[in-house]
Design an enzyme around this catalytic site. Sequence first.
Site, mmCIF file in Angstrom:
data_model
loop_
_atom_site.group_PDB
_atom_site.id
_atom_site.type_symbol
_atom_site.label_atom_id
_atom_site.label_comp_id
_atom_site.label_asym_id
_atom_site.label_seq_id
_atom_site.Cartn_x
_atom_site.Cartn_y
_atom_site.Cartn_z
ATOM 1 N N SER A 294 -16.083 -14.182 -26.021
ATOM 2 C CA SER A 294 -16.771 -13.728 -24.809
ATOM 3 C C SER A 294 -17.275 -14.938 -24.039
ATOM 4 O O SER A 294 -17.578 -15.988 -24.630
ATOM 5 C CB SER A 294 -17.960 -12.839 -25.181
ATOM 6 O OG SER A 294 -18.774 -12.568 -24.057
ATOM 7 N N TYR B 35 -25.791 -11.828 -29.729
ATOM 8 C CA TYR B 35 -24.391 -11.664 -29.350
ATOM 9 C C TYR B 35 -23.808 -12.985 -28.877
ATOM 10 O O TYR B 35 -22.721 -13.389 -29.302
ATOM 11 C CB TYR B 35 -24.275 -10.611 -28.251
ATOM 12 C CG TYR B 35 -22.869 -10.344 -27.790
ATOM 13 C CD1 TYR B 35 -22.000 -9.585 -28.573
ATOM 14 C CD2 TYR B 35 -22.414 -10.833 -26.572
ATOM 15 C CE1 TYR B 35 -20.702 -9.330 -28.150
ATOM 16 C CE2 TYR B 35 -21.124 -10.581 -26.137
ATOM 17 C CZ TYR B 35 -20.268 -9.823 -26.931
ATOM 18 O OH TYR B 35 -18.988 -9.582 -26.511
#
Length: 261
Positions: free
Chosen positions: A140, A153
Amino acid sequence: MQGSVAIVTGGGTGIGAATVRRLAARGVSCVINYASSRDDAEALAYEVGHGAIAVQADIVEDAACRELVAAAIDRFGRVDFLVNNAGRTRFAAHEDLDALDAADFVDVYQLNVIAAFQMIRAAAPALRGSAQGAIVNVASVAGVFGIGSSVAYAASKGALITMTKSLARVLSPVIRVNAVAPGYVGTGWFEKRLGEEGFAKLNAKVAAATPMALATGPDEVATPIEMLLDPAMRAITGEVMLVDAGAHLDVGLSRRPGREN
């Protein structure tokens, strides 16, 4: 890629499902891993054909990773490609340092990093036996810029990116390891929670904020995954490809003094 075999974790929905469809269109037989989305995974296997199978496995468990690879070999006799797509997050504002505890970090890290490593370790012997062994990890932009749904995250995806580079080095020249790093991806997850109208508004807002005027969807991420798996890309390993319609070009600018939003 005709006749090759791919394992796609979290393959029943979203980016994973889009990847399965693209690979199947190239003649790849897919092992569609799922944790709980059985109906979606089985329907997808029926849809794409090429002998595709849906296999339940909680890949946080190392034994489950080994069983998943064994199921692929039992069915097809080989594994050529691995897509580590499964992941999870915890939503928390980065500035709220009390919003996450150690258990949140461990939970996110176990699936986003450790499970990906376990899958690579389990699949490595079969991938070494392929003339075109390749792995793509779904990271990501959060792991590149320290942004996204939470600090936990972002930290996990940063670790996945580092692991991609490390394993690209040690598994070469037989197995290539690359990563894609999406930004916002308009999957069914958002549509279920926001409804059709809310989802359309979110996509319009995201598109208006990107240089390419595009709200990235699962297909836009699946396409570079397919490309990085393609044996024609044999000169590329250890690469992290940002897939966010150019949004990274503006990261951080909106908080600079004097900038109008």
